[in-house]
Design an enzyme around this catalytic site. Structure first.
Site, PDB file in Angstrom:
ATOM      1  CE  LYS A 188      -1.892   2.665   2.973  1.00  0.00           C
ATOM      2  NZ  LYS A 188      -1.733   3.922   2.197  1.00  0.00           N
ATOM      3  CD  GLU A 263      13.357   3.044   8.086  1.00  0.00           C
ATOM      4  OE1 GLU A 263      13.365   3.909   8.985  1.00  0.00           O
ATOM      5  OE2 GLU A 263      13.367   3.296   6.883  1.00  0.00           O
ATOM      6  CB  CYS A 297      13.679   7.700   8.470  1.00  0.00           C
ATOM      7  SG  CYS A 297      14.575   6.722   7.276  1.00  0.00           S
ATOM      8  CD  GLU A 398      10.706  11.340  12.115  1.00  0.00           C
ATOM      9  OE1 GLU A 398       9.611  10.786  12.239  1.00  0.00           O
ATOM     10  OE2 GLU A 398      11.682  10.816  11.546  1.00  0.00           O
TER      11      GLU A 398
END
Ligand code: NAI
Ligand code: MG
Length: 495
Positions: A188, A263, A297, A398
């Site tokens: 997806k 991840e 990331c 983040e």
């Protein structure tokens, strides 16, 4: 070399796309579609099917049928041949695929083109692994007259849910181990960038990957994504994205105890000692956080600089930040593109406001672009904050935008403590010429990857992943194979 500025990308000549289930290009059962747009100017690129749980059911059925049927009969060398053909097609179409990523998620064409060697190489590396999957024989130390061995078997149907910050990258990372191990896949894409995965899947079919082995189901996270994560006939989920969604996926996996690899995000420290080559280190620190507009990331957003060189590093990083060309991804001169969506831009600017409120000092950037060229896109200027405390939000959370926090430190023990005092543990960078210090930090930093005198280095033979809230499981490297394999013990008594 393809240049689509002012023209339509060949894949978008028919803007109503279909998704791939069981080798057929289909609409969602509901008939609904959603739009995907170019974040540089807001223009409509295509409409893709809005798959939901009913489409997930059919995609998982197709993946199961392929797993039990034709794909299971492919010998490893046949899987390898298909993968090598797939790699050749990726290579031959790289320009076209890079353009599609650039249009759909905004990264500069220089950036999307740039990963060709690594990603085509990764597909070839995993093609090699297809014929190199070994079990072991055991000594059966307490049982005589026994032959005991382990077999490695594919886990079965894998669901991959991917983000928007590197769709082409994610497609290669998620398909290569599936094909190498003989699993099947329902993938997806992210709702903000679904186009490249559809085109890559087309190339997989062309390479001879049998129908149903790779299915691409477009749809939203809370519907299609959640249904995949909870599906009782999915054996494994491989997820890349936010921590909160990763946690939802782990909860959803409990029903049938599917294998999960995650991840997730990071708040990676980038540590510069005063014996480093200052020019190289400062440039690496700047690109480590500004590349892909910070939507990586492993973005090295916490830059710790030893006090003697702090001011000089800030100055050099600011010179780079202000000289980077911010512009549409399709301009070959752009260094930094727009953020993927208005939502992400608001989020990043919210972090800038929080930093100012909490007393950090803005050295450069900190604003959206407001000029006629760029005011339709979600462009944010490369931003550097100093006078940042470790407990400020910009130093803990983040951001996923081009925002660096530069903080001075004095001693090795101090910086190790501060670097490790984070819920995340994805990447870490170190610049020093002192070999002993380099080795000490390689061991002491809590991270899945430690880069010393380099940053964001990747290679198909090296594993990539995180510790703590950055997730578990590894991608790339031979270590990834075990995430897609079960070990079966076989016992044969021979008297
Ligand atoms: P997200 O984690 O919600 O989206 C990633 C993927 O998960 C998309 O395909 C989405 O449709 C799907 N998804 C969402 N909710 C789901 C659910 N309940 N079940 C199953 N699948 C679901 O991330 P989002 O909202 O796009 O970005 C928000 C923040 O997440 C970013 O600002 C960034 O901090 C972080 N992020 C980190 C990434 C990384 O590479 N580590 C990539 C993307 C986002
Ligand atoms: Mg888009």
């Amino acid at each position: 070399m393809m240049d689509i500025r002012g023209q339509t990308h060949p894949f978008l000549h028919a803007p109503d796309k279909r998704m791939l289930i069981g080798g057929d290009w289909v609409d969602a059962l509901s008939g609904r579609r959603f739009e995907t747009r170019n974040p540089a100017d807001g223009s409509l690129l295509a409409r893709v099917p809005e798959g939901d749980q009913h489409d997930v059911d059919r995609a998982v059925r197709a993946a199961r049928a392929a797993f039990e049927g034709p794909w299971r009969r492919f010998r490893p060398d046949e899987r390898q041949a298909v993968m090598l053909k797939f790699a050749d097609l990726l290579d031959a179409h790289w320009d076209e695929l890079a353009w599609l990523d650039t249009l759909d998620m905004g990264a500069p064409i220089r950036h999307t083109r740039g990963s060709r060697r690594h990603l085509v190489g990764l597909m070839r590396f995993f093609a090699g692994q297809a014929t190199a999957l070994y079990g072991q024989t055991a000594s059966t130390s307490m049982n005589g007259d026994m032959f005991a061995a382990t077999l490695k078997e594919p886990v079965g149907v894998v669901a991959s849910i991917i983000p928007w910050n590197g769709p082409l990258w994610a497609m290669v990372f998620k398909t290569a181990p599936v094909l190498a191990t003989g699993c099947t896949l329902v993938l997806k894409p992210a709702e903000d960038a679904p186009l490249t995965p559809l085109r890559v899947a087309e190339l997989a079919l062309e390479a001879g990957v049998p129908p149903g082995v790779i299915n691409v189901l477009t749809g939203f996270g809370r519907t299609a994504g959640a249904a995949l994560a909870a599906h009782p006939d999915v054996d494994k989920v491989s997820f890349t994205g936010s921590v909160a969604t990763g946690q939802d996926i782990v909860r959803a996996s409990a029903g049938n105890l599917k294998k999960v690899s995650l991840e997730l995000g990071g708040k990676s420290p980038h540590i510069l000692f005063d014996d480093a080559d200052i020019g190289q280190a400062a440039a690496a620190a700047a690109y480590g956080v500004f590349a892909n507009a910070g939507q990586i990331c492993t973005a090295g957003t916490r830059v710790y600089v030893q006090r003697a060189i702090h001011d000089e590093v800030v100055e050099r990083m600011a010179d780079i930040a202000t000289s980077l060309r911010v512009g549409p991804g399709c301009d070959p001169d752009s260094d930094i593109g727009p953020l993927v969506s208005a939502r992400q831009m608001e989020r990043v600017l919210g972090y800038v406001d929080s930093a100012l409120e909490q007393g950090a000092r803005l050295t450069c950037g900190g604003h959206r672009y407001q000029d006629p060229e760029r005011d339709k896109g979600h462009f944010v200027a490369p931003t550097i904050f100093t006078d940042v405390r470790d407990d400020m939000r910009i130093a803990c959370e983040e951001i996923f935008g081009p925002v660096a926090s530069v903080m001075p430190f004095d001693t090795l023990d101090e910086v190790v403590g501060r670097a490790n005092d984070s819920p995340f543990g994805l990447g870490a960078g170190v610049w020093t010429r002192d070999l002993g210090r380099a080795h000490a930090l390689a061991r002491r930093l809590h991270a899945g990857s430690v880069w010393i005198n380099c940053y964001n280095q990747m290679d198909p033979s090296m594993p990539f992943g995180g510790v703590k809230l950055s997730g578990y499981g590894r991608e790339s490297g031979v270590q990834q194979l075990d995430e897609y394999l079960h070990v079966k013990g076989v016992w044969i008594q021979h008297d």
